[in-house]
Design a protein around this motif. Sequence first.
Motif, PDB file in Angstrom:
ATOM      1  N   ALA A 171       0.817  -0.866  -0.032  1.00  0.00           N
ATOM      2  CA  ALA A 171      -0.174   0.427  -0.083  1.00  0.00           C
ATOM      3  C   ALA A 171       0.878   1.176  -0.257  1.00  0.00           C
ATOM      4  O   ALA A 171       0.266   2.081  -0.771  1.00  0.00           O
ATOM      5  CB  ALA A 171      -0.748  -0.092   0.965  1.00  0.00           C
ATOM      6  N   ALA A 172       1.827   1.216   0.482  1.00  0.00           N
ATOM      7  CA  ALA A 172       3.152   2.905   0.747  1.00  0.00           C
ATOM      8  C   ALA A 172       3.543   2.005  -0.756  1.00  0.00           C
ATOM      9  O   ALA A 172       3.295   3.729  -1.165  1.00  0.00           O
ATOM     10  CB  ALA A 172       3.872   1.984   1.782  1.00  0.00           C
ATOM     11  N   SER A 192       0.781   4.606  -2.367  1.00  0.00           N
ATOM     12  CA  SER A 192       0.706   6.120  -1.620  1.00  0.00           C
ATOM     13  C   SER A 192       1.857   7.104  -2.623  1.00  0.00           C
ATOM     14  O   SER A 192       1.553   7.649  -3.105  1.00  0.00           O
ATOM     15  CB  SER A 192       0.046   5.612  -0.451  1.00  0.00           C
ATOM     16  OG  SER A 192       1.751   5.527   0.089  1.00  0.00           O
ATOM     17  N   ASP A 193       2.866   6.013  -2.680  1.00  0.00           N
ATOM     18  CA  ASP A 193       4.032   6.736  -3.308  1.00  0.00           C
ATOM     19  C   ASP A 193       4.220   7.571  -5.011  1.00  0.00           C
ATOM     20  O   ASP A 193       4.678   8.558  -4.940  1.00  0.00           O
ATOM     21  CB  ASP A 193       5.134   5.929  -3.578  1.00  0.00           C
ATOM     22  CG  ASP A 193       6.072   6.342  -2.317  1.00  0.00           C
ATOM     23  OD1 ASP A 193       5.299   6.703  -1.093  1.00  0.00           O
ATOM     24  OD2 ASP A 193       6.836   4.609  -1.797  1.00  0.00           O
ATOM     25  N   GLY A 245      -2.532   9.418  -5.744  1.00  0.00           N
ATOM     26  CA  GLY A 245      -3.675   9.490  -4.879  1.00  0.00           C
ATOM     27  C   GLY A 245      -4.131   8.394  -5.356  1.00  0.00           C
ATOM     28  O   GLY A 245      -5.892   8.578  -4.293  1.00  0.00           O
ATOM     29  N   GLU A 246      -4.579   7.547  -5.079  1.00  0.00           N
ATOM     30  CA  GLU A 246      -5.387   5.864  -6.002  1.00  0.00           C
ATOM     31  C   GLU A 246      -6.639   5.955  -4.770  1.00  0.00           C
ATOM     32  O   GLU A 246      -5.624   5.710  -3.110  1.00  0.00           O
ATOM     33  CB  GLU A 246      -4.873   4.847  -6.847  1.00  0.00           C
ATOM     34  CG  GLU A 246      -4.504   5.260  -7.657  1.00  0.00           C
ATOM     35  CD  GLU A 246      -2.909   5.338  -8.208  1.00  0.00           C
ATOM     36  OE1 GLU A 246      -2.296   5.717  -8.685  1.00  0.00           O
ATOM     37  OE2 GLU A 246      -2.353   5.141  -6.800  1.00  0.00           O
ATOM     38  N   ARG A 247      -7.197   5.324  -4.669  1.00  0.00           N
ATOM     39  CA  ARG A 247      -8.268   4.979  -3.667  1.00  0.00           C
ATOM     40  C   ARG A 247      -8.146   3.621  -3.586  1.00  0.00           C
ATOM     41  O   ARG A 247      -7.750   2.848  -4.602  1.00  0.00           O
ATOM     42  CB  ARG A 247     -10.219   4.948  -3.426  1.00  0.00           C
ATOM     43  CG  ARG A 247      -9.774   6.544  -3.580  1.00  0.00           C
ATOM     44  CD  ARG A 247     -11.030   6.990  -3.828  1.00  0.00           C
ATOM     45  NE  ARG A 247     -12.034   5.943  -2.700  1.00  0.00           N
ATOM     46  CZ  ARG A 247     -13.205   5.973  -1.993  1.00  0.00           C
ATOM     47  NH1 ARG A 247     -13.475   7.130  -2.007  1.00  0.00           N
ATOM     48  NH2 ARG A 247     -13.374   5.527  -0.967  1.00  0.00           N
ATOM     49  N   LEU A 248      -7.563   2.818  -2.780  1.00  0.00           N
ATOM     50  CA  LEU A 248      -7.083   1.735  -2.335  1.00  0.00           C
ATOM     51  C   LEU A 248      -9.035   0.620  -2.283  1.00  0.00           C
ATOM     52  O   LEU A 248      -9.731   0.720  -1.271  1.00  0.00           O
ATOM     53  CB  LEU A 248      -6.651   1.166  -1.324  1.00  0.00           C
ATOM     54  CG  LEU A 248      -5.815   1.578  -1.879  1.00  0.00           C
ATOM     55  CD1 LEU A 248      -4.426   1.801  -0.278  1.00  0.00           C
ATOM     56  CD2 LEU A 248      -4.401   0.802  -2.596  1.00  0.00           C
ATOM     57  N   ALA A 286      -2.509   5.612   5.771  1.00  0.00           N
ATOM     58  CA  ALA A 286      -1.896   6.018   5.105  1.00  0.00           C
ATOM     59  C   ALA A 286      -2.993   6.667   3.959  1.00  0.00           C
ATOM     60  O   ALA A 286      -2.293   8.006   3.118  1.00  0.00           O
ATOM     61  CB  ALA A 286      -1.453   5.383   5.165  1.00  0.00           C
ATOM     62  N   ALA A 287      -3.293   5.826   4.073  1.00  0.00           N
ATOM     63  CA  ALA A 287      -4.118   6.643   1.825  1.00  0.00           C
ATOM     64  C   ALA A 287      -5.289   7.082   1.854  1.00  0.00           C
ATOM     65  O   ALA A 287      -5.534   7.316   1.134  1.00  0.00           O
ATOM     66  CB  ALA A 287      -5.126   4.755   1.928  1.00  0.00           C
TER      67      ALA A 287
END
Length: 114
Positions: free
Chosen positions: A38-39, A42-43, A46-49, A73-74
């Motif tokens: 996930a990190a 996010s790098d 800004g996608e939604r997970l 984080a997300a």
Amino acid sequence: MPDQLLTIEVTRLDAGHVQLRLTGELDYDTAPELIAAAAQLSDTGGERLLIDLTAVSLCDSSGLSALLVVHRAAGAIRLTGVSPQLRQMLDRTGLTELLAVDHVATDADVRSIG
């Protein structure tokens, strides 16, 4: 014993949405893998997970903690494919609303509709 206890398949769905499909066990040993995956996402933007838990056979308190870390984080995540056992654990800990858990129809739900 399998080489990997957890596999994570990443699929970009459409603009701004990424699905993480987890297979295996989400526990003390594998929770860092989810956080790292996930990190990485996010790098890149800004996608939604969306986290698909359909094939997760075990989720312990470390797995729940990892989901919370990813959520923080997300900004927001949506859980899909949540088993009845995991749903009960999320309900009891008050995490169902926070983590946006999609309802999955069970056999009992289907029987009550038909």
